[in-house]
Structures are given as C-alpha cells and as structure tokens.
Design a protein around this motif. Structure first.
Motif, PDB file in Angstrom:
ATOM      1  N   LYS A 116       0.852  -1.184   0.000  1.00 19.12           N
ATOM      2  CA  LYS A 116       0.000   0.000   0.000  1.00 19.12           C
ATOM      3  C   LYS A 116       0.886   1.232   0.000  1.00 19.12           C
ATOM      4  CE  LYS A 116      -3.859  -1.652   2.868  1.00 19.12           C
ATOM      5  NZ  LYS A 116      -5.084  -1.146   2.228  1.00 19.12           N
ATOM      6  N   LEU A 162       1.419   4.982   1.307  1.00 15.39           N
ATOM      7  CA  LEU A 162       0.960   5.789   2.435  1.00 15.39           C
ATOM      8  C   LEU A 162       0.807   7.254   2.041  1.00 15.39           C
ATOM      9  CD1 LEU A 162       3.318   4.248   5.151  1.00 15.39           C
ATOM     10  CD2 LEU A 162       1.003   3.543   4.536  1.00 15.39           C
ATOM     11  N   GLU A 163       0.079   7.968   2.892  1.00 16.90           N
ATOM     12  CA  GLU A 163      -0.176   9.393   2.658  1.00 16.90           C
ATOM     13  C   GLU A 163       1.134  10.176   2.465  1.00 16.90           C
ATOM     14  OE1 GLU A 163      -3.667  10.711   4.490  1.00 16.90           O
ATOM     15  OE2 GLU A 163      -4.108   8.726   3.678  1.00 16.90           O
ATOM     16  N   ASP A 222      -6.961  -3.087  -3.195  1.00 16.86           N
ATOM     17  CA  ASP A 222      -6.560  -2.197  -2.102  1.00 16.86           C
ATOM     18  C   ASP A 222      -5.045  -2.070  -2.001  1.00 16.86           C
ATOM     19  OD1 ASP A 222      -6.220  -4.821  -1.333  1.00 16.86           O
ATOM     20  OD2 ASP A 222      -6.510  -4.380   0.787  1.00 16.86           O
ATOM     21  N   THR A 260       1.805 -12.193  11.072  1.00 18.45           N
ATOM     22  CA  THR A 260       2.651 -11.030  10.821  1.00 18.45           C
ATOM     23  C   THR A 260       2.254  -9.882  11.744  1.00 18.45           C
ATOM     24  OG1 THR A 260       2.782 -11.668   8.499  1.00 18.45           O
ATOM     25  CG2 THR A 260       3.438  -9.418   9.043  1.00 18.45           C
ATOM     26  N   LEU A 261       0.957  -9.661  11.823  1.00 16.50           N
ATOM     27  CA  LEU A 261       0.434  -8.594  12.685  1.00 16.50           C
ATOM     28  C   LEU A 261       0.942  -8.767  14.116  1.00 16.50           C
ATOM     29  CD1 LEU A 261      -1.716  -6.255  12.698  1.00 16.50           C
ATOM     30  CD2 LEU A 261      -3.318  -7.937  13.559  1.00 16.50           C
ATOM     31  N   CYS A 267      -1.354 -13.302   7.738  1.00 14.53           N
ATOM     32  CA  CYS A 267      -1.471 -11.880   8.037  1.00 14.53           C
ATOM     33  C   CYS A 267      -1.575 -11.657   9.544  1.00 14.53           C
ATOM     34  CB  CYS A 267      -2.673 -11.301   7.314  1.00 14.53           C
ATOM     35  SG  CYS A 267      -2.881  -9.541   7.551  1.00 14.53           S
ATOM     36  N   LEU A 288       8.173  -4.195   7.639  1.00 13.19           N
ATOM     37  CA  LEU A 288       8.092  -4.337   9.091  1.00 13.19           C
ATOM     38  C   LEU A 288       7.863  -3.018   9.819  1.00 13.19           C
ATOM     39  CD1 LEU A 288      11.060  -6.851   9.542  1.00 13.19           C
ATOM     40  CD2 LEU A 288       8.613  -7.379   9.449  1.00 13.19           C
ATOM     41  N   GLY A 289       7.815  -1.929   9.072  1.00 18.06           N
ATOM     42  CA  GLY A 289       7.628  -0.637   9.709  1.00 18.06           C
ATOM     43  C   GLY A 289       8.867  -0.161  10.444  1.00 18.06           C
ATOM     44  N   GLN A 345       3.821   0.539   2.663  1.00 19.22           N
ATOM     45  CA  GLN A 345       3.712  -0.566   3.602  1.00 19.22           C
ATOM     46  C   GLN A 345       3.635  -1.837   2.776  1.00 19.22           C
ATOM     47  OE1 GLN A 345       3.889  -0.838   7.003  1.00 19.22           O
ATOM     48  NE2 GLN A 345       3.922  -3.036   6.526  1.00 19.22           N
ATOM     49  N   ILE A 346       4.676  -2.647   2.827  1.00 14.82           N
ATOM     50  CA  ILE A 346       4.633  -3.931   2.130  1.00 14.82           C
ATOM     51  C   ILE A 346       3.768  -4.881   2.942  1.00 14.82           C
ATOM     52  CG2 ILE A 346       5.990  -5.939   1.418  1.00 14.82           C
ATOM     53  CD1 ILE A 346       8.220  -4.054   0.631  1.00 14.82           C
ATOM     54  N   LEU A 347       2.747  -5.447   2.311  1.00 13.91           N
ATOM     55  CA  LEU A 347       1.804  -6.325   3.002  1.00 13.91           C
ATOM     56  C   LEU A 347       2.332  -7.745   3.057  1.00 13.91           C
ATOM     57  CD1 LEU A 347      -1.375  -4.950   1.233  1.00 13.91           C
ATOM     58  CD2 LEU A 347      -0.452  -4.254   3.449  1.00 13.91           C
ATOM     59  N   ARG A 348       2.893  -8.180   1.928  1.00 12.47           N
ATOM     60  CA  ARG A 348       3.530  -9.493   1.909  1.00 12.47           C
ATOM     61  C   ARG A 348       4.362  -9.640   0.654  1.00 12.47           C
ATOM     62  NH1 ARG A 348       0.315 -13.562  -1.155  1.00 12.47           N
ATOM     63  NH2 ARG A 348      -1.616 -12.589  -1.826  1.00 12.47           N
ATOM     64  N   ILE A 351       4.646  -7.920  14.327  1.00 11.86           N
ATOM     65  CA  ILE A 351       4.927  -6.496  14.170  1.00 11.86           C
ATOM     66  C   ILE A 351       4.435  -5.687  15.368  1.00 11.86           C
ATOM     67  CG2 ILE A 351       4.281  -4.452  12.833  1.00 11.86           C
ATOM     68  CD1 ILE A 351       4.586  -6.039  10.349  1.00 11.86           C
TER      69      ILE A 351
END
Lengths: 250, 250
Positions: A73, A75-76, A102, A149-150, A146, A197-198, A81-84, A153
DNA sequence: CGGGGAGTTGAATGCAGTCAACAAATGTGG
DNA sequence: CCACATTTGTTGACTGCATTCAACTCCCCG
C-alpha cells in the motif's frame, strides 16, 4: 512496461513444478483439465515492473509461476507498507466482488504469471465447487499469515521482526527447491525489509548486522543461509514447526 | 462456562436485524431457507467466557448475533495480541480444512451466537455455490481489514493507531444502529486497546486522554462519541470514505 | 467497608527514528 | 574499458516516542 504475453504452447499444468504449492494443489487431475481451460496466457514482467496498481479493478487473476513479487500500500506521506511478498504458487489479483484492489504489486525479479480472465473464472465457479473450496482455503492461509505477521509487528522489537520475516521467507523458498540446504537468493533490499516491518532502513541495517554477528544468519550479495532454523525461530519467538505449517502448503 | 443452548423456536433469519451485514446478506430469500436449515441452535455466553481456544478443532461455525467478541493469540511471554474485535454479523470459527484454530475467542459482553455444525455445513457447500461465494467475500473483507490494520500498526505512532481503532469500531457499530448520532457503548478496556495495537496500557491512557483533550473523541463510562469523524480520520491518517467502505457491509 | 479491576500520573530508561556523511556495489553512457 | 551517477549498505551522534517501575485514585461489587 516491458510485459510480454504468451498465448500458444502453454506449458502443461499437470507437470508444473509448483502446482502442489499453488491454488490447484488440491484439485485432482480430472478437474484440472477444466481449470486449465480458464488459463488463457502466460505473462512475463521484468524486475521493477508494476503488475497492477492500488485502485485498479482487476480483469485477470494470476498464479505466480516464477519469481518474487511485492504487494504494498502507498501511504499518505509517500512511504510504502509492504503487506507481503508473493512467491511461486501464490494467487494474485483475485477479487470475488467487482471492487477495486486495495494494494499494488511490483515484480521484484523477472517473473512469469499464469493468467485467468476473471469474468470466465467467476462464471465457472458455480460448476466447480472444488475451485471455490480451493480459493477459500487459500484465503484462510492468507488470513492466518497476516494475523501472524500482525502479531510479530505489533508485539516485538526489530530483532524479532527481522528474524521472523527472514525465517518465513527462507522456509517458503526452500520448500520449493530440491536441495534444501543451499542458500536461497533473497531478491529484496534492506529498505524492502523496513517497509514490510515498519522500520527505517538504518535500523534494519543495524539489527540485520547484529543477527549476522551472532551467527544466526549468513548473507552476502543477497544469498541467505540459515545455519540453525531452531535458533532463529527462538529469536523470532515462534515455534518452528508451527511456522513451517503456516508457510508450507501441503 | 455459563453457556446456554436454545434449539427450539429459533428466531427467523428473514427478519433478523443483522442479516444484511452478515454472511447471509448476499443470499436471497429462496436460498436462505436452505441455509437456515443448517443452523441448529442459538448459543449464549456471558461476558468473559471463552467461545473457543487456540488449538481447538472447530465443530461449529457461528454468526455473532448480539454482543462483542475479542479474537486473540496468546504470546510466549503470557501477553495477548488481539487480532480483531468481532461485532454482530461477524462469522466466527469457520475453517474449510480440518486444521486447528490459530486464535482464541472471548465474549466481551453477554452474547448470542447462531450455530452451524461444520460437517453438515461443508457438505452443503457444493450444492450452494452462493454460500461459497459469500464465504469468499467475507474472507476477502477480513484480509483487507487485516492489511489495513497492519499498515496502521506498522507505520504510525500511538495517536494514529488509537484514532484508527476507535473510528473503525465507531463506524461499524453505528452502521448497525438506527440512531447514528448517539454515542456507542464501547465494551473494551484501555488494556484491550493496548493488546490490539501493541501498546502498553499506560501509553494508551496518555494518548487516549490526549485525544479527549483535543476534543477529537468524547468518552465517559465506556460511551464513545465522535463529534467530527472527518477530523478523527485525518488524525488516523485514513480517508474517511474508504474506511467506511471497508467497515460497513452494504 | 474492603477488595479488585480499571484508570491516572510522574520519573527514569531504552529502543527506534532522524540527520548527516560516507563506502560499496551496480548500472550507464561515452 | 573507464568515468560517472545512482542505488544500496554502513556508521556515529542526537532526539523522541514508548516502555518500565512505582504509586495512587476512582469506581463498582460483594
């Protein structure tokens, strides 16, 4: 965009090396014929090419046949943000509704995709309950990964996060290979790891080197080897056997 | 465990206030009869009761009919990672495979569940493609929400995270009500918020009060009101319209 | 009235981000 | 094949968000 369509002499699904780890692993040979009819082409992309963009309404679903893909995704603030990371066998760009995607997808290496036009695919679903069930089963796996991962993280520090990501990718990639003891090629940058991973690239770098210095990972020019998966799993605060069940299909 | 089964005089699905926001919202009245036959009972639990445990192999799937539920993983160190909060209409405990559940579920309020024995449910799937598609569609929504949560948790600070969570819950809960301007009851503690977002209760408290002081949220004895959703969406770094599409099922 | 859960506040510590500069690797065109 | 540009990786110093530890208040409920 340097993409290329192949519509003739498509390779046979029956002999496909990745079938068992794909959506079609659970579909028997009899029904496989019907599924294969839905595949109209193979498409190749070069490393760095977009496969689709956030906001697109997909017209095709894909099985990733060769190479790695990053799903993310935007970001603003312009970040990502890599989801996977998608590996061979993964099912991409499918939506049961006609809603927009999305997230975007970009090829990390040169890749090959098997393409399934969605209109035909969806109308066939009612006749092929096996296919519906296979899709549900893939969705469930995606949700579980997911959530896993959540959890990593949200609740852990950089060392745990990076250990978890590398071990996950290592397990998935080796499961696709014959020789499971040789290093895998890791076609992602430290910036990609940070975006997944932020974390900032700088902090990824420090932590990554920390894992190297401790002998938990060995990595030079993008070749990763994990000498002792159990050790790294301990650092990643996961049970190795559970992680393997989560990462390896079949 | 104070659970109670109701097997007779079950309320009609046709008139159910939450049907449109549930799995069965997309299933027409004709097929609804067939689905309703799969429902064998309603089950009630008290606040604080476990509905199922991580590691269980589910025998029933549930539609949450009334009340709130917390889905979470237990961490090595004894902590919890809340994966999501389930609200009326949510579909729980379904697995297409016979594998163990990867998380536990606990009732946050007194709740009512509609129960569907899984063996019968799964054998019916082949005859009811509408149901398969409905399940896929629910899975997709779950994945999208999870990725959205992941993005918020990975890339932003505590204020953004808390704003995102509160706004999401507020939007979902008000969408189920007639009077959408009155405060919603928020049956979760600040500790729950922390466990969902990977923050300590202390930091949640400080940040939560910060949002109150700025007038972005109003909350006393668990009644939450959001005077201006657009403002809070800005703090949460999300587009309000996109978030509504993600949180509200038609 | 006492106990327990939930919420509140302050001070000290530490993990991760920011800023800045540079080194190494990779790619490109002359 | 070399010169140069760009991307990726590396290191140090400083700042700041979030955790930890500790103490205390409020409120509900038995």
């Amino acid at each position: 965009m340097a993409r290329k369509f192949i519509t003739q002499d498509l390779p046979k699904c029956e002999n496909c090396a990745i079938r068992k780890s794909s959506l079609f692993g659970e579909i028997d040979t009899f029904h496989l014929d019907k599924v294969r009819e839905l595949r109209t082409s193979q498409i190749t992309f070069n490393a760095g090419d977009y496969i689709y963009h956030e906001g697109d309404i997909p017209t095709r679903a894909y099985t990733l046949h060769q190479g790695w893909v990053s799903l993310f995704k935007t970001l603003e603030d312009g970040g990502r943000q890599i989801l996977r990371f998608a590996l061979p066998g993964d099912f991409l760009s499918y939506k049961s509704s006609n809603r927009a995607l999305d997230h975007s997808a970009i090829a990390l290496t040169d890749i090959t995709l098997c393409a399934f036009p969605l209109d035909r695919f969806k109308t066939k679903l009612a006749d092929l309950p096996e296919l519906s069930i296979a899709i549900s089963s893939v969705s469930e796996m995606t949700i579980q990964r997911c959530y896993s991962t959540l959890t990593t993280i949200a609740s852990h520090n950089a060392e745990v996060k990076i250990a978890y990501l590398l071990l996950s990718l290592y397990i998935r990639e080796t499961s696709l290979k014959q020789n499971q003891s040789e290093p895998i090629h890791l076609p992602i940058t430290q910036e990609d790891i940070g975006d997944a991973l932020g974390l900032t690239t700088i902090h990824v770098n420090r932590t990554f080197k920390g894992l190297q210095n401790k002998g938990l990972i060995e990595c030079n020019n993008r070749n990763l080897h994990i000498p002792d998966q159990t050790n790294l799993a301990e650092v990643a605060k996961v049970n190795l056997e559970s992680l393997k069940k989560l990462m390896v299909v079949v």
